[in-house]
Motif scaffolding. Sequence first.
Motif, mmCIF file in Angstrom:
data_model
loop_
_atom_site.group_PDB
_atom_site.id
_atom_site.type_symbol
_atom_site.label_atom_id
_atom_site.label_comp_id
_atom_site.label_asym_id
_atom_site.label_seq_id
_atom_site.Cartn_x
_atom_site.Cartn_y
_atom_site.Cartn_z
ATOM 1 N N ARG A 168 0.845 -1.197 0.000
ATOM 2 C CA ARG A 168 0.000 0.000 0.000
ATOM 3 C C ARG A 168 0.876 1.240 0.000
ATOM 4 N NH1 ARG A 168 -5.257 -0.768 0.240
ATOM 5 N NH2 ARG A 168 -6.115 -2.687 1.124
ATOM 6 N N ALA A 169 0.297 2.335 -0.427
ATOM 7 C CA ALA A 169 1.043 3.596 -0.505
ATOM 8 C C ALA A 169 1.137 4.241 0.867
ATOM 9 C CB ALA A 169 0.363 4.535 -1.498
ATOM 10 N N GLU A 170 1.688 3.504 1.820
ATOM 11 C CA GLU A 170 1.894 3.975 3.181
ATOM 12 C C GLU A 170 3.324 3.652 3.569
ATOM 13 O OE1 GLU A 170 -0.952 1.588 5.138
ATOM 14 O OE2 GLU A 170 -2.702 2.658 4.341
ATOM 15 N N THR A 171 3.931 4.508 4.365
ATOM 16 C CA THR A 171 5.350 4.355 4.692
ATOM 17 C C THR A 171 5.667 2.980 5.250
ATOM 18 O OG1 THR A 171 5.554 6.729 5.149
ATOM 19 C CG2 THR A 171 7.263 5.280 6.040
ATOM 20 N N ASP A 224 3.662 8.116 -5.810
ATOM 21 C CA ASP A 224 3.808 6.771 -5.248
ATOM 22 C C ASP A 224 4.869 5.977 -5.994
ATOM 23 O OD1 ASP A 224 1.861 7.255 -3.374
ATOM 24 O OD2 ASP A 224 0.250 6.256 -4.486
ATOM 25 N N LEU A 225 4.875 6.070 -7.316
ATOM 26 C CA LEU A 225 5.873 5.342 -8.112
ATOM 27 C C LEU A 225 7.273 5.886 -7.857
ATOM 28 C CD1 LEU A 225 4.006 4.883 -11.511
ATOM 29 C CD2 LEU A 225 4.587 3.120 -9.840
ATOM 30 N N ARG A 226 7.385 7.198 -7.714
ATOM 31 C CA ARG A 226 8.692 7.796 -7.412
ATOM 32 C C ARG A 226 9.204 7.298 -6.067
ATOM 33 N NH1 ARG A 226 7.264 12.931 -7.270
ATOM 34 N NH2 ARG A 226 6.967 12.881 -5.018
ATOM 35 N N ASP A 227 8.307 7.229 -5.084
ATOM 36 C CA ASP A 227 8.711 6.811 -3.741
ATOM 37 C C ASP A 227 9.176 5.358 -3.716
ATOM 38 O OD1 ASP A 227 8.078 9.308 -2.816
ATOM 39 O OD2 ASP A 227 6.152 8.718 -1.918
ATOM 40 N N HIS A 232 1.308 0.840 -10.608
ATOM 41 C CA HIS A 232 0.369 1.428 -9.654
ATOM 42 C C HIS A 232 -1.015 0.855 -9.916
ATOM 43 C CE1 HIS A 232 -2.040 4.614 -7.647
ATOM 44 N NE2 HIS A 232 -0.970 4.794 -6.916
ATOM 45 N N LEU A 233 -1.706 0.486 -8.844
ATOM 46 C CA LEU A 233 -3.088 0.024 -8.943
ATOM 47 C C LEU A 233 -3.951 0.950 -8.105
ATOM 48 C CD1 LEU A 233 -4.761 -2.339 -10.197
ATOM 49 C CD2 LEU A 233 -4.628 -3.447 -7.968
ATOM 50 N N ALA A 234 -4.981 1.502 -8.722
ATOM 51 C CA ALA A 234 -5.816 2.482 -8.029
ATOM 52 C C ALA A 234 -6.635 1.843 -6.918
ATOM 53 C CB ALA A 234 -6.750 3.156 -9.027
ATOM 54 N N GLN A 267 -5.472 7.118 -7.176
ATOM 55 C CA GLN A 267 -5.004 7.352 -8.538
ATOM 56 C C GLN A 267 -4.306 8.702 -8.678
ATOM 57 O OE1 GLN A 267 -4.843 5.251 -10.889
ATOM 58 N NE2 GLN A 267 -4.352 6.502 -12.668
ATOM 59 N N ARG A 268 -4.792 9.705 -7.962
ATOM 60 C CA ARG A 268 -4.197 11.040 -8.098
ATOM 61 C C ARG A 268 -2.784 11.112 -7.525
ATOM 62 N NH1 ARG A 268 -8.206 11.720 -4.158
ATOM 63 N NH2 ARG A 268 -7.485 12.337 -2.086
ATOM 64 N N HIS A 269 -2.388 10.110 -6.748
ATOM 65 C CA HIS A 269 -1.044 10.083 -6.161
ATOM 66 C C HIS A 269 -0.115 9.146 -6.920
ATOM 67 C CE1 HIS A 269 -3.031 11.264 -2.087
ATOM 68 N NE2 HIS A 269 -2.872 12.306 -2.887
#
Length: 261
Positions: free
Chosen positions: A146-149, A190-193, A212-214, A184-186
Motif C-alpha cells: 500500500r502507498a503507506e510508509t 507513489d511510483l517515485r517513492d 500502480h493500482l488504483a 489514482q491522483r497520487h
Amino acid sequence: MLIAVCSDKGSPGATTTALAFASAWPTPAAMVEADPSGGDVALRLRTEHGSVLSETPTVLTLAAASRSTASDDLLERFTHRVNDQLSVVPGPLLAEQVGRVADWQTLAERLVEADRPVLVDLGRLHAGSPLLPVAAQADVVVLVARAETESLIRMRERAAHLVPALAALRDTPPRLFALVVGLQRHRTADLRDVRALLEDTTAGPILAGAGHLAYDVGGVQRLFTGQHPAGRLARTTLMRSAAQTAADLAALTASSAEAVR
C-alpha cells in the motif's frame, strides 16, 4: 507465462491485484488463488451471470491433477469460467487445507507451460514459505504494497530476504516488479517513492519495473461480481490502472521470452 503476486504483513490486496490483472490482461488469462493462509475468492466471486462458484475445483484439485494431466489441458479442465476473459481456480478456505499440498514444484512447472497467462496469488510470501517454488518458477514476481510508509518499508525488507531465497532455487536472480496500491491522483508520487526506496537495496539491480493500482472500492465490488472487463467495469479507476500495468507486465514478459530465444 506465470506471474506471481505476493505481499507482506497487512492487507495490501494481493488477491484483488491478481484478479484485476487477469481480468485486464491483453489476452484471456487465469487467476489461481494459492494463498497459504486460505482463500476467499470462492466466497466473494461470482460469474458474469451471477452464479456462485461450485465447491470444486480448487487449487487442491489443480495440484493433484498437475501430476497426471497434460499442461495444455490443465486449466481448461480445472478452472471456473467467470467470463470469456477470466477463469479462476479458488483456494480452499482454511490454511490447514492448503497445507495438504506436498508438491508445489510440479504445479508450478505445469502452470508455466499452460496455454494462457496465469496470475497466481501467493498471499504473504516469505523465504520459508512452502509456495516459494511457485515464485521461483515465475517470469516475474509482483510485490504488492500500500502507498503507506510502513507498507513500503516492509516491501523493501521483504524483497531483501526474497531475492537470495529465490535466486538459490532458480540459479539466477528473480525479476521483481513493485506494485503500489493507492489513490489514482497520487500515482506519480507513489511510483517515485517506491523506486527510490528499492533503488539502493539488493532488489534494485533486478527490479524489472514498478506499477500502480488504483484504490477503488466500487471498482473492486464490480470486479467480484464477474462483470466483463470490456463493459462498464473497464471505466472504473481500478481497471483502468490494472489495464495499464497489466500491459506493462505483458510487454515485460514477452521481451524476456524473446531474449531467451
